[in-house]
Enzyme design. Structure first.
Site, short mmCIF file in Angstrom:
data_model
loop_
_atom_site.label_atom_id
_atom_site.label_comp_id
_atom_site.label_asym_id
_atom_site.label_seq_id
_atom_site.Cartn_x
_atom_site.Cartn_y
_atom_site.Cartn_z
N ASP A 51 0.84 -1.19 0.00
CA ASP A 51 0.00 0.00 0.00
C ASP A 51 0.88 1.25 0.00
OD1 ASP A 51 -1.88 2.10 0.64
OD2 ASP A 51 -3.23 0.54 1.38
N SER A 101 -7.07 4.34 -1.61
CA SER A 101 -6.83 2.90 -1.54
C SER A 101 -8.08 2.05 -1.72
CB SER A 101 -6.17 2.54 -0.20
OG SER A 101 -4.89 3.11 -0.12
N HIS A 162 -9.85 -2.84 6.68
CA HIS A 162 -9.31 -1.63 6.06
C HIS A 162 -9.54 -1.70 4.56
CE1 HIS A 162 -6.30 1.72 5.65
NE2 HIS A 162 -6.89 2.06 6.79
N THR A 164 -7.84 -2.01 1.63
CA THR A 164 -7.34 -3.04 0.72
C THR A 164 -8.02 -4.39 0.92
OG1 THR A 164 -5.21 -1.97 0.39
CG2 THR A 164 -5.29 -4.35 0.03
N GLU A 322 -1.21 -7.94 2.19
CA GLU A 322 -1.00 -6.50 2.13
C GLU A 322 0.06 -6.04 3.12
OE1 GLU A 322 -3.35 -2.24 2.62
OE2 GLU A 322 -3.93 -3.96 3.86
N HIS A 331 2.22 8.66 5.03
CA HIS A 331 1.26 9.68 5.45
C HIS A 331 1.76 10.45 6.67
CE1 HIS A 331 -1.99 9.17 2.68
NE2 HIS A 331 -2.24 7.92 3.02
N ASP A 368 -1.11 -0.03 -4.81
CA ASP A 368 -2.37 0.61 -5.18
C ASP A 368 -2.14 2.02 -5.71
OD1 ASP A 368 -1.48 1.33 -2.67
OD2 ASP A 368 -3.42 1.14 -1.68
#
Length: 513
Positions: A51, A101, A162, A164, A322, A331, A368
């Protein structure tokens, strides 16, 4: 730290043209071997999703991996670097140039592009509008595999509900509807289901589920088993349901286990387990650098157990893995966490490679989306990836780190001027790299991301492709979903006719008609 001796010896070797010519010739021979395409049927499918793992993240993680081994780093190979086929994926959502995502997960799992923030629904569905869900649901490759008799699994370092993982099983117009406790009343009144509930109701008996997200499975105010004194980690469900208990009740009489810590997970003998639900944290799992190695399993350990459970099915399996906290590190502007998460996912890729064969297992690694992360500054060979560029800024005469973000929380001014990074510990785990624009959270990037593939029909993943092409190519390789007409001609299909028989069949058909 990289030793001067190692750098000197490598430099001496690299000054000899024979070194580069030999390396290139070896690579050429490997490339020529690829002319013999692997057209077997894929019994097993594995998708590794990093991710937020854009190309700059991959390159920086490659260097980090090498430096962790005491090498300069640039010449190191990640496990994904060894895959023979590489493509580019166009990541935009139907309503977003720079995607999120959820919409991307719908693309690479369900085969259709979608709006940002939505999961398992087409672009006709509108984010947060519950009444646009019905009739716009789309199914995932995990569902196609389950319908074909394969075992299926989900492993993540984020919450299992979440963005994904959710697109593999849920149909939801808002990625934030983790439990009914996060949903507006009008959505509940209209009949929409929260994502955690859909995990257990939409696709019966997903064989392997591992990650975080415990609190979304328990009634509101239920204390967490691991952190009973932390009320922020209590259950969130307003409907009073205990989804874990319901799962255990439904699985009675089967070889199924619920686990919430590493020791319980690793004490299991996968040969005696058919289904597992592992929820190791109330929300996301910790960054690998901060992981309690006694209580929380690594991504590699989860992949190892998942593979050994799923592989017992003679029809094969589909596994979604993932590395979800790569994205969170970026982030937060914490590049060190993002890159260590990437290295750990690469370790899991290597472990899966040891447990499977390219003869019958198609493995795909992709992302992604990217992030506005990069590194530069004319750093010398072997420069620590978290280190300084070798020059000062010719504008403010201050040093800067090689790693920088286009935006994010790392924007800092001291007395109205850019912070002097030499006054802080820029190699500390939680250091926030400087950014050009101040934001509380750094944003995604919009450029194409890489797709790496190996195994049966991996050559279908080449060139520049729309992101939603990925599950179509994987399904074709495994003869699931809508791609079945060609399957009887697969050379390794027990049900199929070998390709050598095809000319005879065509001749017979011509004679009959």
């Amino acid at each position: 730290k990289i030793s001067d001796f190692l750098l000197r010896s490598q430099s001496k070797q690299e000054k000899d043209p024979t070194f580069w010519n030999t390396w290139a010739q070896r690579s050429l021979r490997s490339a020529l071997d690829l002319q013999e395409l692997n057209k077997n049927m894929a019994k097993n499918l594995i998708l590794f999703l990093g991710d937020g793992m854009g190309v700059p993240t991959i390159t920086a993680a490659r260097i980090l991996k090498g430096q962790l081994l005491g090498q300069p780093g640039e010449e190191t190979q990640l496990e994904m670097d060894k895959f023979p086929y590489v493509a580019l994926s166009k990541t935009y959502n139907t309503n977003a140039q720079v995607p999120d995502s959820a919409g991307t997960a719908t693309a690479y799992l369900c085969g259709v592009k979608a709006n940002e923030g939505t999961l398992g629904v087409s672009a006709a569905a509108v984010r947060s509008q519950c009444n646009t869900t019905q009739g716009n649901e789309v199914t995932s490759i995990l569902r196609w595999a389950k319908d074909a008799g394969k075992s299926v699994g989900i492993v993540t370092t984020t919450r299992v509900n979440h963005a994904t993982p959710s697109a593999a099983y849920a149909h939801c117009v808002d990625r934030d509807w983790y439990s009914d406790g996060e949903m507006p009343q009008d959505a509940l009144d209209t009949g929409c289901k929260d994502i955690a509930r859909q995990l257990f109701e939409n696709i019966p008996n997903i064989d392997v589920i591992m990650g975080g997200g415990r609190k979304y499975m328990y009634p509101k105010n239920t204390s967490d088993v691991e952190y009973p004194m932390d009320k922020k980690l209590n259950g969130t469900r307003r409907d009073g349901r205990n989804l874990v208990q319901e799962w255990e009740n439904r699985m009675k009489g089967k070889r199924a286990h619920y686990v919430w810590n590493k020791s319980s997970l690793l004490s299991l003998n996968p040969s005696n387990v058919d289904c597992i639900l592992g929820l190791f944290e109330p929300a996301d799992m910790p960054y690998d650098l901060e992981r309690n190695q006694d209580t929380d399993p690594s991504l590699t350990e989860m992949v190892d157990v998942a593979n050994n459970i799923l592989k017992k099915n003679p029809n094969g399996f589909y596994l979604l893995v993932e590395g979800g906290r790569i994205d969170h590190g970026h982030h937060d502007g914490k590049a060190k966490h993002a890159l260590y998460e990437t290295v750990e996912m690469d370790r899991a890729i290597g472990r899966a490679g040891l447990l499977t064969s390219t003869y019958d297992t198609l493995t795909v690694v992709t992302a992604d989306h990217s992030h506005v992360f990069n590194f530069g500054g004319y750093t010398p060979r072997g420069n620590t990836i978290f280190g300084l560029a070798p020059m000062l800024s010719d504008i403010d005469q201050k040093p800067f780190t090689a790693i920088l973000y286009g935006n994010g929380p790392g924007f800092k001014l001291v007395n109205g001027l850019r912070e002097n990074v030499s006054t802080v510990n820029y190699e500390e785990n939680n250091y926030q790299a400087q950014s050009a624009v101040p934001l509380r959270m750094e944003t995604h990037g919009g450029e194409d991301v890489a797709i790496f593939a190996k195994g049966p029909m991996a050559h279908l993943l080449h060139g520049v492709k729309e992101q939603n092409y990925i599950p179509h190519a994987m399904a074709y390789a495994a003869c699931i979903g809508q791609n079945k007409d060609h399957c009887r001609f697969y050379p390794n299909s027990a049900l199929g006719t070998k390709p050598t028989v095809l000319p005879a069949l065509l001749t017979l058909a011509w004679m009959v008609f």
